[in-house]
Each structure stands twice: as structure tokens, then as C-alpha cells.
Design a protein around this motif. Structure first.
Motif, PDB file in Angstrom:
ATOM      1  N   SER A   9     -19.188 124.111  19.560  1.00 47.28           N
ATOM      2  CA  SER A   9     -20.405 124.912  19.371  1.00 47.28           C
ATOM      3  C   SER A   9     -20.675 125.190  17.901  1.00 47.28           C
ATOM      4  O   SER A   9     -21.827 125.181  17.463  1.00 47.28           O
ATOM      5  CB  SER A   9     -20.288 126.247  20.116  1.00 47.28           C
ATOM      6  N   ARG A  10     -19.613 125.418  17.142  1.00 45.38           N
ATOM      7  CA  ARG A  10     -19.781 125.704  15.712  1.00 45.38           C
ATOM      8  C   ARG A  10     -20.184 124.452  14.929  1.00 45.38           C
ATOM      9  O   ARG A  10     -20.656 124.563  13.803  1.00 45.38           O
ATOM     10  CB  ARG A  10     -18.505 126.301  15.134  1.00 45.38           C
ATOM     11  N   ILE A  11     -19.974 123.304  15.522  1.00 46.00           N
ATOM     12  CA  ILE A  11     -20.412 122.055  14.883  1.00 46.00           C
ATOM     13  C   ILE A  11     -21.818 121.677  15.359  1.00 46.00           C
ATOM     14  O   ILE A  11     -22.735 121.494  14.564  1.00 46.00           O
ATOM     15  CB  ILE A  11     -19.417 120.911  15.163  1.00 46.00           C
ATOM     16  N   LEU A  12     -21.984 121.568  16.679  1.00 43.10           N
ATOM     17  CA  LEU A  12     -23.257 121.104  17.214  1.00 43.10           C
ATOM     18  C   LEU A  12     -24.367 122.135  17.074  1.00 43.10           C
ATOM     19  O   LEU A  12     -25.514 121.766  16.817  1.00 43.10           O
ATOM     20  CB  LEU A  12     -23.103 120.697  18.676  1.00 43.10           C
ATOM     21  N   GLY A  13     -24.039 123.403  17.242  1.00 45.26           N
ATOM     22  CA  GLY A  13     -25.060 124.446  17.160  1.00 45.26           C
ATOM     23  C   GLY A  13     -25.858 124.380  15.865  1.00 45.26           C
ATOM     24  O   GLY A  13     -27.086 124.240  15.888  1.00 45.26           O
ATOM     25  N   PRO A  14     -25.194 124.481  14.705  1.00 48.11           N
ATOM     26  CA  PRO A  14     -25.950 124.427  13.448  1.00 48.11           C
ATOM     27  C   PRO A  14     -26.684 123.100  13.236  1.00 48.11           C
ATOM     28  O   PRO A  14     -27.811 123.087  12.735  1.00 48.11           O
ATOM     29  CB  PRO A  14     -24.881 124.622  12.374  1.00 48.11           C
ATOM     30  N   LEU A  15     -26.052 121.989  13.623  1.00 49.82           N
ATOM     31  CA  LEU A  15     -26.702 120.693  13.414  1.00 49.82           C
ATOM     32  C   LEU A  15     -27.942 120.541  14.287  1.00 49.82           C
ATOM     33  O   LEU A  15     -28.995 120.102  13.810  1.00 49.82           O
ATOM     34  CB  LEU A  15     -25.715 119.551  13.678  1.00 49.82           C
ATOM     35  N   MET A  63     -34.928 122.693  15.561  1.00 44.55           N
ATOM     36  CA  MET A  63     -35.702 123.921  15.382  1.00 44.55           C
ATOM     37  C   MET A  63     -36.362 123.973  14.000  1.00 44.55           C
ATOM     38  O   MET A  63     -37.478 124.429  13.875  1.00 44.55           O
ATOM     39  CB  MET A  63     -34.819 125.158  15.596  1.00 44.55           C
ATOM     40  N   LEU A  64     -35.634 123.500  12.992  1.00 45.13           N
ATOM     41  CA  LEU A  64     -36.181 123.538  11.635  1.00 45.13           C
ATOM     42  C   LEU A  64     -36.801 122.209  11.208  1.00 45.13           C
ATOM     43  O   LEU A  64     -37.471 122.144  10.183  1.00 45.13           O
ATOM     44  CB  LEU A  64     -35.098 123.961  10.635  1.00 45.13           C
TER      45      LEU A  64
END
Length: 194
Positions: free
Chosen positions: A157-163, A169-170
Motif C-alpha cells: 500500500s505504501r508503494i502502490l498508493g502514492p504511485l 488523481m494528479l
């Protein structure tokens, strides 16, 4: 006389129909993936599309499954190196419009459709088991502190979430530098000297 599933003509028409369905999905969303639209775009008869996919749900599911791929698939080498190598390949796909269409459709449909939910698990969830094994092996080799394998889902989650947030989203294309930063941040708490 029915043709076997290995008939080259049937395989070609199926591949053309799936490619057409993917194009339609990217252009207008899942509601654009109809038997008639796929047949017209693929240059095949509507009966051919119905023969391969008697209902729209099956057609859409096969369209999604054709392009969906697991987001993390570790093996037995150094975990950081594996993650970066795999994510670099995935970034090529994630940076294309088809990825946004596929992922958005899977996320939305998985809430109501068991078959799509299973497809989502293939992409996101089942990596937990393999990733936990890879993390366990890495901890045994001294790459990480013991116990990291119990937190495989959190690390993923800490890898895929930000990516995925950056990309979808951005609207920021994924870069190698971004992936290195995210992977290092996710793994940092588990390094032996942390």
C-alpha cells in the motif's frame, strides 16, 4: 460444424474484438463496450462477437482481464531491485490511457460483480501472499528486519498508493525517480539499521 478454440480464424476474430473493446473502453468507458460497437470496430460480424461472448458482462470482463496485470510480482532476488525493475515495466503501462480506463472500471465494477472482484484480487490482493514470501526470504538474508512479511499489505500500500495517486488523481506520469523515492520510503522502516 463448430470450430475449435484453436482455429486461427476464431483466435484472430477474438483478438480483434478484444482490441476493439479495449479501444472503446478507453474512448468512452465501459458503457461503450457493446456487441454492436465491438463488431463494427473490429470488422467482424456481430454474431461472431456474440459467439465469443454471449453477454456484455463476459465481454467486458474479458476486455479487462486482457489488459489487467498484477502490479507487483516478486521472485527470490533482492526485494528492492525486484520492485524497481517490475515497477519500471508497469510504469510504461500505467502511463498509457488504457491503464486508467482498466483500473477505474475494475475498481468501480468490483463493488457489485464477483468476477471483477476476483480480477481485482489478481491485480492487487494476491500479490500479498507472494510478496510476503519474498519479504520473508529477504529478512532471512538480512535485507530487512524480521517480521516485515507480516506487514506485506502495508508495504504494498505504501508503494502502490502514492504511485497510483500521482498517476491517476494528479495526472503525473510515473518516472523512475518517483518510483525509487516511493519504494525507498516504504522499505526504510524495515531496514536492519532502522
Amino acid at each position: 460444424m463448430s470450430r475449435s478454440s484453436n482455429d486461427p480464424r476464431a483466435l484472430r476474430s477474438r483478438a480483434a474484438a478484444l482490441a476493439a473493446a479495449t479501444e472503446l473502453l478507453v474512448e468512452g468507458g465501459p458503457e461503450q463496450v457493446t456487441h454492436a460497437a465491438v463488431a463494427e470496430r473490429a470488422g467482424v460480424g456481430r454474431a461472431t462477437v456474440y459467439r465469443h461472448w454471449p453477454d456484455l458482462d463476459t465481454l467486458l470482463l474479458d476486455t479487462l482481464a486482457t489488459d489487467a496485470r498484477p502490479l507487483i510480482t516478486p521472485d527470490h532476488g533482492p526485494v528492492r531491485d525486484q520492485l524497481l525493475a517490475h515497477l519500471e515495466v508497469q510504469a510504461d503501462w500505467l502511463n498509457k490511457p488504457v491503464a486508467a480506463s482498466i483500473i477505474a472500471t475494475i475498481i468501480e465494477r468490483a463493488e457489485r460483480d464477483e468476477a471483477v472482484r476476483l480480477l481485482r484480487e489478481d491485480m492487487f490482493g494476491r500479490a500479498d501472499e507472494q510478496f510476503a514470501e519474498a519479504l520473508s526470504g529477504a529478512a532471512a538474508r538480512g535485507e530487512f528486519r524480521p517480521g516485515i512479511e507480516e506487514h506485506a499489505r502495508e508495504v504494498v500500500s505504501r508503494i502502490l498508493g502514492p504511485l497510483l495517486f500521482q498517476r491517476f488523481m494528479l495526472g503525473v506520469p510515473l518516472t523512475k525517480e518517483m518510483m525509487v523515492s516511493v519504494v525507498d520510503a516504504a522499505l526504510a522502516p524495515w531496514l536492519p539499521d532502522a
